[in-house]
Motif scaffolding. Structure first.
Motif, PDB file in Angstrom:
ATOM      1  N   GLY A 129       0.836  -1.191   0.000  1.00 55.91           N
ATOM      2  CA  GLY A 129       0.000   0.000   0.000  1.00 55.91           C
ATOM      3  C   GLY A 129       0.868   1.237   0.000  1.00 55.91           C
ATOM      4  O   GLY A 129       2.082   1.159  -0.191  1.00 55.91           O
ATOM      5  N   CYS A 130       0.247   2.362   0.207  1.00 55.16           N
ATOM      6  CA  CYS A 130       1.004   3.609   0.221  1.00 55.16           C
ATOM      7  C   CYS A 130       0.290   4.632   1.093  1.00 55.16           C
ATOM      8  O   CYS A 130      -0.860   4.460   1.473  1.00 55.16           O
ATOM      9  N   LEU A 131       1.018   5.663   1.377  1.00 59.06           N
ATOM     10  CA  LEU A 131       0.519   6.760   2.192  1.00 59.06           C
ATOM     11  C   LEU A 131       0.911   8.045   1.498  1.00 59.06           C
ATOM     12  O   LEU A 131       2.073   8.213   1.097  1.00 59.06           O
ATOM     13  N   LEU A 132      -0.024   8.938   1.343  1.00 62.19           N
ATOM     14  CA  LEU A 132       0.262  10.213   0.701  1.00 62.19           C
ATOM     15  C   LEU A 132      -0.031  11.332   1.682  1.00 62.19           C
ATOM     16  O   LEU A 132      -1.178  11.570   2.050  1.00 62.19           O
ATOM     17  N   LEU A 133       1.036  11.974   2.139  1.00 62.22           N
ATOM     18  CA  LEU A 133       0.912  13.122   3.033  1.00 62.22           C
ATOM     19  C   LEU A 133       1.088  14.403   2.231  1.00 62.22           C
ATOM     20  O   LEU A 133       1.821  14.422   1.234  1.00 62.22           O
ATOM     21  N   GLU A 134       0.471  15.438   2.674  1.00 59.82           N
ATOM     22  CA  GLU A 134       0.549  16.711   1.974  1.00 59.82           C
ATOM     23  C   GLU A 134       1.996  17.184   1.853  1.00 59.82           C
ATOM     24  O   GLU A 134       2.770  17.133   2.824  1.00 59.82           O
ATOM     25  N   ASN A 135       2.376  17.591   0.658  1.00 61.49           N
ATOM     26  CA  ASN A 135       3.709  18.127   0.357  1.00 61.49           C
ATOM     27  C   ASN A 135       4.840  17.121   0.572  1.00 61.49           C
ATOM     28  O   ASN A 135       5.972  17.510   0.839  1.00 61.49           O
ATOM     29  N   GLU A 136       4.530  15.841   0.495  1.00 64.60           N
ATOM     30  CA  GLU A 136       5.537  14.786   0.663  1.00 64.60           C
ATOM     31  C   GLU A 136       5.438  13.820  -0.507  1.00 64.60           C
ATOM     32  O   GLU A 136       4.356  13.610  -1.056  1.00 64.60           O
ATOM     33  N   PRO A 137       6.567  13.188  -0.878  1.00 66.46           N
ATOM     34  CA  PRO A 137       6.485  12.132  -1.886  1.00 66.46           C
ATOM     35  C   PRO A 137       5.676  10.948  -1.350  1.00 66.46           C
ATOM     36  O   PRO A 137       5.512  10.798  -0.136  1.00 66.46           O
ATOM     37  N   LEU A 138       5.196  10.120  -2.232  1.00 64.40           N
ATOM     38  CA  LEU A 138       4.442   8.936  -1.865  1.00 64.40           C
ATOM     39  C   LEU A 138       5.295   8.012  -0.989  1.00 64.40           C
ATOM     40  O   LEU A 138       6.448   7.738  -1.299  1.00 64.40           O
ATOM     41  N   GLU A 139       4.729   7.559   0.111  1.00 65.13           N
ATOM     42  CA  GLU A 139       5.393   6.614   1.011  1.00 65.13           C
ATOM     43  C   GLU A 139       4.885   5.221   0.664  1.00 65.13           C
ATOM     44  O   GLU A 139       3.693   4.938   0.752  1.00 65.13           O
ATOM     45  N   ILE A 140       5.795   4.334   0.257  1.00 67.70           N
ATOM     46  CA  ILE A 140       5.436   2.970  -0.117  1.00 67.70           C
ATOM     47  C   ILE A 140       5.569   2.074   1.113  1.00 67.70           C
ATOM     48  O   ILE A 140       6.619   2.040   1.748  1.00 67.70           O
ATOM     49  N   ILE A 141       4.512   1.358   1.442  1.00 63.56           N
ATOM     50  CA  ILE A 141       4.520   0.418   2.563  1.00 63.56           C
ATOM     51  C   ILE A 141       4.859  -0.958   1.994  1.00 63.56           C
ATOM     52  O   ILE A 141       4.247  -1.394   1.010  1.00 63.56           O
ATOM     53  N   LEU A 142       5.810  -1.634   2.614  1.00 59.54           N
ATOM     54  CA  LEU A 142       6.246  -2.960   2.160  1.00 59.54           C
ATOM     55  C   LEU A 142       6.148  -3.963   3.303  1.00 59.54           C
ATOM     56  O   LEU A 142       6.410  -3.621   4.461  1.00 59.54           O
ATOM     57  N   THR A 143       5.777  -5.196   2.967  1.00 63.54           N
ATOM     58  CA  THR A 143       5.699  -6.257   3.973  1.00 63.54           C
ATOM     59  C   THR A 143       6.444  -7.492   3.477  1.00 63.54           C
ATOM     60  O   THR A 143       6.672  -7.651   2.276  1.00 63.54           O
TER      61      THR A 143
END
Length: 135
Positions: A118-132
């Motif tokens: 999955g991923c997380l998108l915070l304002e003014n930040e690049p996409l954060e990729i979640i890995l398991t």
């Protein structure tokens, strides 16, 4: 390479390099054995790894740091595999980490068997990729 849980003697080394955690939390992380210290054969610092628990039940690798002269020598891979074995010994079967989409670390983790979750998108930040990874 030698890997041990961090102790109070490692505090200064960690806080000089880890700009992603409040200094006031480092001592607690050391006491909870949630920071690993990496040393070379001469017992010199070469890096560290900090982790926590996602939802309080899934080990989450927050940060791995390898000092510049020791990068691209397999030390990061060795540290991650060591951490995974520690987590397996504690009874966990799933581990997590994340990286920004604009960082090369995503490819490193995928080579080690981590899968995009999955991923997380915070304002003014690049996409954060979640890995398991199942261990």
């Amino acid at each position: 390479m030698m890997i041990n849980y961090a102790s109070e003697e490692d505090f200064d080394y960690i806080v000089k390099r880890d700009k992603h955690i409040l200094v006031s939390l480092v001592k607690r992380k050391i006491a909870e054995q949630e920071i690993l210290i990496l040393r070379n054969e001469q017992n010199q610092y070469i890096g560290w790894m900090r982790y926590s628990y996602f939802w309080d039940n899934t080990p989450f690798m927050n940060m791995t740091w390898i000092d510049e002269p020791y990068r691209s020598k397999g030390i990061g891979k060795g540290a991650v595999l060591y951490w995974e074995s520690l987590m397996r010994e504690k009874g966990f079967r799933l581990v997590m980490t994340s990286t920004l989409a604009n960082e090369a670390a995503q490819h490193f983790y995928r080579k080690l068997g981590y899968k995009d979750a999955g991923c997380l998108l915070l304002e003014n930040e690049p996409l954060e990729i979640i890995l398991t990874k199942t261990i």
